[in-house]
Design a protein around this motif. Structure first.
Motif, short mmCIF file in Angstrom:
data_model
loop_
_atom_site.label_atom_id
_atom_site.label_comp_id
_atom_site.label_asym_id
_atom_site.label_seq_id
_atom_site.Cartn_x
_atom_site.Cartn_y
_atom_site.Cartn_z
N LYS A 166 -9.91 37.11 50.80
CA LYS A 166 -10.82 36.14 51.43
C LYS A 166 -12.23 36.72 51.56
O LYS A 166 -13.22 36.00 51.38
CB LYS A 166 -10.29 35.72 52.79
N LEU A 167 -12.32 38.00 51.87
CA LEU A 167 -13.64 38.64 51.98
C LEU A 167 -14.35 38.63 50.62
O LEU A 167 -15.53 38.27 50.54
CB LEU A 167 -13.51 40.07 52.49
N ILE A 168 -13.65 38.99 49.57
CA ILE A 168 -14.27 38.98 48.23
C ILE A 168 -14.69 37.56 47.85
O ILE A 168 -15.78 37.36 47.29
CB ILE A 168 -13.36 39.63 47.18
N ASP A 169 -13.86 36.55 48.16
CA ASP A 169 -14.24 35.16 47.88
C ASP A 169 -15.52 34.79 48.63
O ASP A 169 -16.41 34.14 48.07
CB ASP A 169 -13.11 34.21 48.27
N TYR A 170 -15.62 35.22 49.89
CA TYR A 170 -16.82 34.94 50.69
C TYR A 170 -18.05 35.59 50.06
O TYR A 170 -19.10 34.95 49.88
CB TYR A 170 -16.62 35.44 52.12
N ILE A 171 -17.93 36.86 49.69
CA ILE A 171 -19.06 37.58 49.09
C ILE A 171 -19.46 36.90 47.77
O ILE A 171 -20.65 36.69 47.51
CB ILE A 171 -18.72 39.07 48.85
N ALA A 172 -18.47 36.55 46.95
CA ALA A 172 -18.75 35.91 45.66
C ALA A 172 -19.46 34.56 45.85
O ALA A 172 -20.29 34.17 45.01
CB ALA A 172 -17.47 35.74 44.86
N SER A 173 -19.17 33.86 46.94
CA SER A 173 -19.83 32.57 47.20
C SER A 173 -21.30 32.76 47.58
O SER A 173 -22.09 31.83 47.47
CB SER A 173 -19.09 31.79 48.29
N LYS A 174 -21.67 33.96 48.00
CA LYS A 174 -23.03 34.23 48.46
C LYS A 174 -23.84 35.06 47.45
O LYS A 174 -25.06 35.10 47.54
CB LYS A 174 -22.99 35.01 49.78
N ASP A 175 -23.16 35.76 46.55
CA ASP A 175 -23.85 36.70 45.67
C ASP A 175 -23.31 36.56 44.24
O ASP A 175 -22.13 36.84 43.98
CB ASP A 175 -23.61 38.13 46.18
N LYS A 176 -24.17 36.13 43.32
CA LYS A 176 -23.73 35.87 41.95
C LYS A 176 -23.33 37.15 41.19
O LYS A 176 -22.76 37.08 40.11
CB LYS A 176 -24.80 35.11 41.18
N SER A 177 -23.62 38.32 41.75
CA SER A 177 -23.24 39.55 41.06
C SER A 177 -21.79 39.95 41.35
O SER A 177 -21.30 40.94 40.82
CB SER A 177 -24.19 40.69 41.44
N VAL A 178 -21.10 39.17 42.20
CA VAL A 178 -19.69 39.41 42.53
C VAL A 178 -18.90 38.19 42.07
O VAL A 178 -19.33 37.05 42.26
CB VAL A 178 -19.51 39.62 44.05
N ASN A 179 -17.72 38.42 41.47
CA ASN A 179 -16.87 37.29 41.09
C ASN A 179 -15.56 37.31 41.86
O ASN A 179 -15.32 38.21 42.67
CB ASN A 179 -16.65 37.24 39.57
N THR A 180 -14.73 36.34 41.61
CA THR A 180 -13.45 36.22 42.32
C THR A 180 -12.27 36.76 41.52
O THR A 180 -11.13 36.59 41.93
CB THR A 180 -13.18 34.76 42.74
N ASN A 181 -12.53 37.39 40.39
CA ASN A 181 -11.47 38.08 39.65
C ASN A 181 -11.22 39.40 40.37
O ASN A 181 -12.14 40.17 40.59
CB ASN A 181 -11.88 38.33 38.20
N LYS A 182 -9.97 39.63 40.73
CA LYS A 182 -9.68 40.77 41.61
C LYS A 182 -8.72 41.76 40.98
O LYS A 182 -7.83 41.40 40.23
CB LYS A 182 -9.10 40.26 42.93
N PHE A 183 -8.94 43.03 41.36
CA PHE A 183 -8.07 44.14 40.93
C PHE A 183 -7.63 44.88 42.17
O PHE A 183 -8.44 45.13 43.06
CB PHE A 183 -8.84 45.07 39.99
N LYS A 184 -6.35 45.20 42.23
CA LYS A 184 -5.83 45.85 43.45
C LYS A 184 -5.13 47.15 43.13
O LYS A 184 -4.64 47.40 42.03
CB LYS A 184 -4.89 44.92 44.19
N LEU A 185 -5.08 47.97 44.16
CA LEU A 185 -4.30 49.21 44.16
C LEU A 185 -3.70 49.31 45.54
O LEU A 185 -4.42 49.24 46.54
CB LEU A 185 -5.20 50.42 43.87
N LEU A 186 -2.39 49.43 45.61
CA LEU A 186 -1.69 49.57 46.88
C LEU A 186 -0.91 50.87 46.85
O LEU A 186 -0.09 51.09 45.96
CB LEU A 186 -0.75 48.38 47.11
N LEU A 187 -1.21 51.74 47.81
CA LEU A 187 -0.55 53.04 47.89
C LEU A 187 0.22 53.15 49.20
O LEU A 187 -0.40 53.24 50.26
CB LEU A 187 -1.59 54.16 47.82
N PRO A 188 1.55 53.13 49.13
CA PRO A 188 2.31 53.37 50.36
C PRO A 188 2.37 54.85 50.64
O PRO A 188 2.27 55.68 49.73
CB PRO A 188 3.70 52.82 50.01
#
Length: 189
Positions: A166-188
């Motif tokens: 949701k944070l990345i979506d918010y940033i992307a809605s305000k700044d054209k240099s950010v998109n909503t395509n996301k990459f994740k890394l989860l480390l337990p």
């Protein structure tokens, strides 16, 4: 701008980044599916923003350095390297590892050259945003994460990833240099 969000608890670390890569000077889109997080070893990672050319040279240095040194010592080496070059190629970096099953995060940017260490307290979370333009927004990034996690209830990998998304979506809605395509890394832990 690039955007990455890192959230660490004593039981996991979650990294989520956008996927837009812009040309030097941020004039043209080079790639919409550019992953800005990578494993360095089994329990060490880097996420980044800024000059891709400079970042790739840093990653190359890291891959050699961490074979012989602690991650923190490698970050010191990178800080020293950044202090010797022209400051036109700006970078923002977050490094992470587990030491004795406790997440340790280190942030560094080429403007200030100050290494900051972030370690989550038991029962708490540590939230870091790797970004170049916080001044463009009317809200603090970490406030948005905390608000979203409060709304979602329990803090676990799924709710954290949802809040980060949701944070990345918010940033992307305000700044054209950010998109909503996301990459994740989860480390337990």
């Amino acid at each position: 701008m690039s955007f990455s969000t890192v959230i660490a608890t004593t039981s996991f670390v979650s990294v989520l980044t956008d996927g837009r890569h812009l040309s030097s000077g941020a004039k043209e889109i080079v790639n919409e599916e550019f992953c800005k997080v990578m494993d360095l070893t089994e329990n060490r990672f880097i996420t980044f923003g800024g000059s891709v050319k400079r970042i790739f040279s840093i990653i190359e240095m890291l891959q050699e350095s961490i074979k012989e040194k602690s991650l923190y010592d490698s970050v010191i080496e990178i800080r020293n390297y950044l202090s010797t070059i022209e400051n036109e190629d700006k970078v923002m970096l977050c490094f992470g590892e587990f030491k004795n099953n406790i997440p340790q995060l280190y942030t560094l940017n080429s403007n200030e050259l100050e290494i900051q260490t972030h370690i989550p307290d038991p029962g708490e979370l540590t939230s870091i945003c790797v970004s170049g333009h916080k001044e463009l927004f009317d809200r603090d990034f970490n406030d948005i994460i905390v608000e979203e996690l409060s709304r979602l209830g329990a803090i676990n990998p799924d709710t954290v990833l949802e809040a980060q998304s949701k944070l990345i979506d918010y940033i992307a809605s305000k700044d054209k240099s950010v998109n909503t395509n996301k990459f994740k890394l989860l480390l337990p832990v």
